[in-house]
Design a protein around this motif. Structure first.
Motif, PDB file in Angstrom:
ATOM      1  N   VAL A   8       0.855  -1.185   0.000  1.00 50.67           N
ATOM      2  CA  VAL A   8       0.000   0.000   0.000  1.00 50.67           C
ATOM      3  C   VAL A   8       0.889   1.233   0.000  1.00 50.67           C
ATOM      4  O   VAL A   8       1.815   1.327   0.813  1.00 50.67           O
ATOM      5  CB  VAL A   8      -0.939   0.037   1.224  1.00 50.67           C
ATOM      6  N   LEU A   9       0.618   2.171  -0.904  1.00 50.70           N
ATOM      7  CA  LEU A   9       1.364   3.425  -0.962  1.00 50.70           C
ATOM      8  C   LEU A   9       0.498   4.558  -0.426  1.00 50.70           C
ATOM      9  O   LEU A   9      -0.728   4.551  -0.579  1.00 50.70           O
ATOM     10  CB  LEU A   9       1.780   3.741  -2.402  1.00 50.70           C
ATOM     11  N   ASP A  10       1.147   5.523   0.160  1.00 45.24           N
ATOM     12  CA  ASP A  10       0.447   6.702   0.681  1.00 45.24           C
ATOM     13  C   ASP A  10       0.222   7.691  -0.466  1.00 45.24           C
ATOM     14  O   ASP A  10       0.802   8.775  -0.509  1.00 45.24           O
ATOM     15  CB  ASP A  10       1.257   7.346   1.807  1.00 45.24           C
ATOM     16  N   VAL A  11      -0.624   7.265  -1.394  1.00 47.64           N
ATOM     17  CA  VAL A  11      -0.950   8.046  -2.596  1.00 47.64           C
ATOM     18  C   VAL A  11      -2.462   8.082  -2.733  1.00 47.64           C
ATOM     19  O   VAL A  11      -3.128   7.047  -2.589  1.00 47.64           O
ATOM     20  CB  VAL A  11      -0.321   7.417  -3.860  1.00 47.64           C
ATOM     21  N   VAL A  12      -3.003   9.254  -3.021  1.00 46.78           N
ATOM     22  CA  VAL A  12      -4.453   9.424  -3.137  1.00 46.78           C
ATOM     23  C   VAL A  12      -4.826   9.721  -4.584  1.00 46.78           C
ATOM     24  O   VAL A  12      -4.234  10.605  -5.229  1.00 46.78           O
ATOM     25  CB  VAL A  12      -4.957  10.556  -2.226  1.00 46.78           C
ATOM     26  N   ILE A  13      -5.808   8.983  -5.083  1.00 44.84           N
ATOM     27  CA  ILE A  13      -6.429   9.257  -6.376  1.00 44.84           C
ATOM     28  C   ILE A  13      -7.717  10.022  -6.114  1.00 44.84           C
ATOM     29  O   ILE A  13      -8.547   9.598  -5.305  1.00 44.84           O
ATOM     30  CB  ILE A  13      -6.756   7.953  -7.120  1.00 44.84           C
ATOM     31  N   ASP A  14      -7.895  11.139  -6.784  1.00 42.66           N
ATOM     32  CA  ASP A  14      -9.149  11.879  -6.702  1.00 42.66           C
ATOM     33  C   ASP A  14     -10.079  11.386  -7.802  1.00 42.66           C
ATOM     34  O   ASP A  14      -9.740  11.429  -8.992  1.00 42.66           O
ATOM     35  CB  ASP A  14      -8.910  13.385  -6.871  1.00 42.66           C
ATOM     36  N   HIS A  15     -11.253  10.897  -7.392  1.00 40.29           N
ATOM     37  CA  HIS A  15     -12.222  10.327  -8.339  1.00 40.29           C
ATOM     38  C   HIS A  15     -13.434  11.247  -8.428  1.00 40.29           C
ATOM     39  O   HIS A  15     -14.169  11.413  -7.468  1.00 40.29           O
ATOM     40  CB  HIS A  15     -12.663   8.938  -7.869  1.00 40.29           C
ATOM     41  N   TYR A  16     -13.621  11.827  -9.620  1.00 44.40           N
ATOM     42  CA  TYR A  16     -14.734  12.763  -9.794  1.00 44.40           C
ATOM     43  C   TYR A  16     -16.050  12.037 -10.022  1.00 44.40           C
ATOM     44  O   TYR A  16     -17.095  12.470  -9.544  1.00 44.40           O
ATOM     45  CB  TYR A  16     -14.437  13.722 -10.954  1.00 44.40           C
ATOM     46  N   GLY A  17     -16.042  10.922 -10.748  1.00 44.04           N
ATOM     47  CA  GLY A  17     -17.245  10.127 -10.931  1.00 44.04           C
ATOM     48  C   GLY A  17     -18.395  10.921 -11.519  1.00 44.04           C
ATOM     49  O   GLY A  17     -18.216  11.780 -12.380  1.00 44.04           O
ATOM     50  N   GLU A  18     -19.594  10.650 -11.020  1.00 42.54           N
ATOM     51  CA  GLU A  18     -20.786  11.327 -11.513  1.00 42.54           C
ATOM     52  C   GLU A  18     -20.935  12.659 -10.791  1.00 42.54           C
ATOM     53  O   GLU A  18     -20.887  12.706  -9.557  1.00 42.54           O
ATOM     54  CB  GLU A  18     -22.032  10.466 -11.292  1.00 42.54           C
ATOM     55  N   PRO A  19     -21.179  13.753 -11.528  1.00 42.81           N
ATOM     56  CA  PRO A  19     -21.178  15.074 -10.900  1.00 42.81           C
ATOM     57  C   PRO A  19     -22.452  15.410 -10.140  1.00 42.81           C
ATOM     58  O   PRO A  19     -22.489  16.388  -9.406  1.00 42.81           O
ATOM     59  CB  PRO A  19     -20.994  16.023 -12.087  1.00 42.81           C
ATOM     60  N   ASP A  20     -23.513  14.614 -10.303  1.00 41.24           N
ATOM     61  CA  ASP A  20     -24.775  14.967  -9.657  1.00 41.24           C
ATOM     62  C   ASP A  20     -25.543  13.708  -9.267  1.00 41.24           C
ATOM     63  O   ASP A  20     -25.153  12.580  -9.590  1.00 41.24           O
ATOM     64  CB  ASP A  20     -25.633  15.862 -10.563  1.00 41.24           C
ATOM     65  N   ILE A  21     -26.648  13.914  -8.556  1.00 35.19           N
ATOM     66  CA  ILE A  21     -27.445  12.786  -8.059  1.00 35.19           C
ATOM     67  C   ILE A  21     -28.033  11.984  -9.205  1.00 35.19           C
ATOM     68  O   ILE A  21     -28.036  10.746  -9.180  1.00 35.19           O
ATOM     69  CB  ILE A  21     -28.553  13.309  -7.120  1.00 35.19           C
ATOM     70  N   ALA A  22     -28.537  12.674 -10.234  1.00 35.51           N
ATOM     71  CA  ALA A  22     -29.135  11.972 -11.374  1.00 35.51           C
ATOM     72  C   ALA A  22     -28.119  11.041 -12.026  1.00 35.51           C
ATOM     73  O   ALA A  22     -28.446   9.900 -12.390  1.00 35.51           O
ATOM     74  CB  ALA A  22     -29.667  12.987 -12.386  1.00 35.51           C
ATOM     75  N   GLY A  23     -26.887  11.512 -12.174  1.00 28.95           N
ATOM     76  CA  GLY A  23     -25.854  10.669 -12.762  1.00 28.95           C
ATOM     77  C   GLY A  23     -25.524   9.471 -11.901  1.00 28.95           C
ATOM     78  O   GLY A  23     -25.303   8.366 -12.406  1.00 28.95           O
ATOM     79  N   LYS A  58     -26.088   5.543 -12.941  1.00 30.70           N
ATOM     80  CA  LYS A  58     -25.010   4.564 -12.871  1.00 30.70           C
ATOM     81  C   LYS A  58     -25.432   3.354 -12.048  1.00 30.70           C
ATOM     82  O   LYS A  58     -25.125   2.210 -12.413  1.00 30.70           O
ATOM     83  CB  LYS A  58     -23.761   5.204 -12.262  1.00 30.70           C
ATOM     84  N   ALA A  59     -26.132   3.579 -10.945  1.00 29.59           N
ATOM     85  CA  ALA A  59     -26.618   2.458 -10.131  1.00 29.59           C
ATOM     86  C   ALA A  59     -27.538   1.566 -10.943  1.00 29.59           C
ATOM     87  O   ALA A  59     -27.485   0.331 -10.851  1.00 29.59           O
ATOM     88  CB  ALA A  59     -27.333   2.993  -8.892  1.00 29.59           C
ATOM     89  N   ASN A  60     -28.386   2.177 -11.764  1.00 31.98           N
ATOM     90  CA  ASN A  60     -29.305   1.400 -12.600  1.00 31.98           C
ATOM     91  C   ASN A  60     -28.534   0.608 -13.649  1.00 31.98           C
ATOM     92  O   ASN A  60     -28.784  -0.588 -13.862  1.00 31.98           O
ATOM     93  CB  ASN A  60     -30.302   2.344 -13.282  1.00 31.98           C
ATOM     94  N   ARG A  61     -27.558   1.254 -14.282  1.00 31.70           N
ATOM     95  CA  ARG A  61     -26.769   0.597 -15.335  1.00 31.70           C
ATOM     96  C   ARG A  61     -25.909  -0.528 -14.761  1.00 31.70           C
ATOM     97  O   ARG A  61     -25.875  -1.644 -15.297  1.00 31.70           O
ATOM     98  CB  ARG A  61     -25.898   1.638 -16.034  1.00 31.70           C
ATOM     99  N   TYR A  62     -25.226  -0.260 -13.670  1.00 34.47           N
ATOM    100  CA  TYR A  62     -24.333  -1.256 -13.083  1.00 34.47           C
ATOM    101  C   TYR A  62     -25.098  -2.446 -12.507  1.00 34.47           C
ATOM    102  O   TYR A  62     -24.623  -3.581 -12.566  1.00 34.47           O
ATOM    103  CB  TYR A  62     -23.471  -0.613 -11.994  1.00 34.47           C
ATOM    104  N   SER A  63     -26.257  -2.196 -11.938  1.00 45.92           N
ATOM    105  CA  SER A  63     -27.024  -3.301 -11.358  1.00 45.92           C
ATOM    106  C   SER A  63     -27.487  -4.268 -12.449  1.00 45.92           C
ATOM    107  O   SER A  63     -27.615  -5.476 -12.195  1.00 45.92           O
ATOM    108  CB  SER A  63     -28.218  -2.769 -10.570  1.00 45.92           C
ATOM    109  N   ARG A  72     -27.521   6.551   0.667  1.00 48.18           N
ATOM    110  CA  ARG A  72     -28.857   6.091   0.277  1.00 48.18           C
ATOM    111  C   ARG A  72     -28.847   5.533  -1.141  1.00 48.18           C
ATOM    112  O   ARG A  72     -29.499   4.517  -1.424  1.00 48.18           O
ATOM    113  CB  ARG A  72     -29.851   7.244   0.385  1.00 48.18           C
ATOM    114  N   ILE A  73     -28.120   6.168  -2.051  1.00 48.79           N
ATOM    115  CA  ILE A  73     -28.036   5.656  -3.422  1.00 48.79           C
ATOM    116  C   ILE A  73     -27.281   4.331  -3.445  1.00 48.79           C
ATOM    117  O   ILE A  73     -27.641   3.408  -4.190  1.00 48.79           O
ATOM    118  CB  ILE A  73     -27.373   6.694  -4.343  1.00 48.79           C
ATOM    119  N   HIS A  74     -26.247   4.220  -2.615  1.00 48.79           N
ATOM    120  CA  HIS A  74     -25.518   2.954  -2.506  1.00 48.79           C
ATOM    121  C   HIS A  74     -26.449   1.832  -2.039  1.00 48.79           C
ATOM    122  O   HIS A  74     -26.399   0.707  -2.566  1.00 48.79           O
ATOM    123  CB  HIS A  74     -24.357   3.129  -1.525  1.00 48.79           C
ATOM    124  N   ALA A  75     -27.313   2.127  -1.080  1.00 48.80           N
ATOM    125  CA  ALA A  75     -28.273   1.131  -0.597  1.00 48.80           C
ATOM    126  C   ALA A  75     -29.290   0.780  -1.690  1.00 48.80           C
ATOM    127  O   ALA A  75     -29.701  -0.378  -1.831  1.00 48.80           O
ATOM    128  CB  ALA A  75     -28.985   1.656   0.642  1.00 48.80           C
TER     129      ALA A  75
END
Length: 251
Positions: A157-172, A176-181, A229-232
């Motif tokens: 494990v390295l002490d390095v952080v990746i910043d993940h922007y992902g989806e910019p809003d709740i709708a996105g 994604k939850a719908n698509r991935y499921s 809540r979206i994760h659930a």
């Protein structure tokens, strides 16, 4: 003392909004390889501006596409990033130090998530993933979603952080939850209907509590609550869709 040469590997599709930050964060690397799957925005032009070696092929699935990109790397050591990820400003030094005399076959890096309008709290629990690895001793897992790097050998494990922007809003995030499921049905195949009913009832609450409390997303205020809540909801959807599939197969 020299270090191992490094190939940064990125898969892209219409990634113009985040790719510039991604590639700027790894400008020090020996090689940048971009495998694009037919972008219609400025993605390819941005990659070219950063001197990337650009290849194109139709999207083959998340895991297979990333494996194809890894196979295009010229160097043995690979740093795998998504196009909506970038390294934080302090990442170059520990990565270069690790590459001077790699003691492991691969290394996990930490990832910080953008949650709608703020970064998750650094006091919360960051996820970690294998992203720096010897490609001769590693391969993608083959999963339809939540694909990972499997390493044949010790992992550090390295002490390095990746910043993940992902989806910019709740709708996105919900989309994604719908698509991935739906995509994850292939990875969930084999569960019995009775077990699926129990999963639909109990697992979403467990997923929420684990994400919100144990991972510390409560520290991120309402953004963390909404993300939990979206994760659930995603946890519910994947088992509900598999239940639906099984009922249809049974007639």
């Amino acid at each position: 003392m020299g270090r191992e040469q490094l190939s940064v590997v990125v898969t892209t599709f219409n990634s113009a909004g985040t790719l510039d930050a991604c590639l700027r964060s790894v400008a020090w690397a020996d090689e940048i390889v971009v495998l694009d799957s037919g972008s219609t925005d400025a993605t390819v032009a941005i990659a070219a501006h950063h001197g990337a070696r650009i290849h194109t092929q139709p999207f083959a699935g998340y895991s297979a596409q990333k494996q194809a990109a890894i196979d295009l790397a010229s160097h043995r050591w690979v740093l795998l990033l998504d196009s909506d990820e970038s390294l934080d400003a302090d990442a170059a030094v520990p990565l270069q130090q690790a590459l001077r005399a790699p003691a492991q076959a691969g290394y996990q890096l930490w990832r910080r998530e953008w949650q709608f309008w703020r970064w998750q709290s650094r006091r919360g629990r960051l996820n970690h993933y294998v992203r720096l690895f010897d490609r001769q001793r590693a391969r993608m897992s083959g999963h339809e979603v939540h694909e990972s790097v499997l390493v044949d050998g010790p992992v550090g494990v390295l002490d390095v952080v990746i910043d993940h922007y992902g989806e910019p809003d709740i709708a996105g995030r919900v989309a994604k939850a719908n698509r991935y499921s739906t995509l994850q049905l292939a990875d969930l195949d084999g569960r019995q209907v009775g077990w699926l009913r129990l999963r639909m009832v109990a697992y979403p609450a467990v997923a929420f509590l684990r994400y919100y409390l144990l991972r510390g997303h409560w520290r991120s205020g309402w953004a963390g609550f909404i993300a939990a809540r979206i994760h659930a909801f995603y946890a519910f959807l994947k088992y509900a869709k598999l239940y639906e599939q099984r009922r249809r197969q049974q007639g």
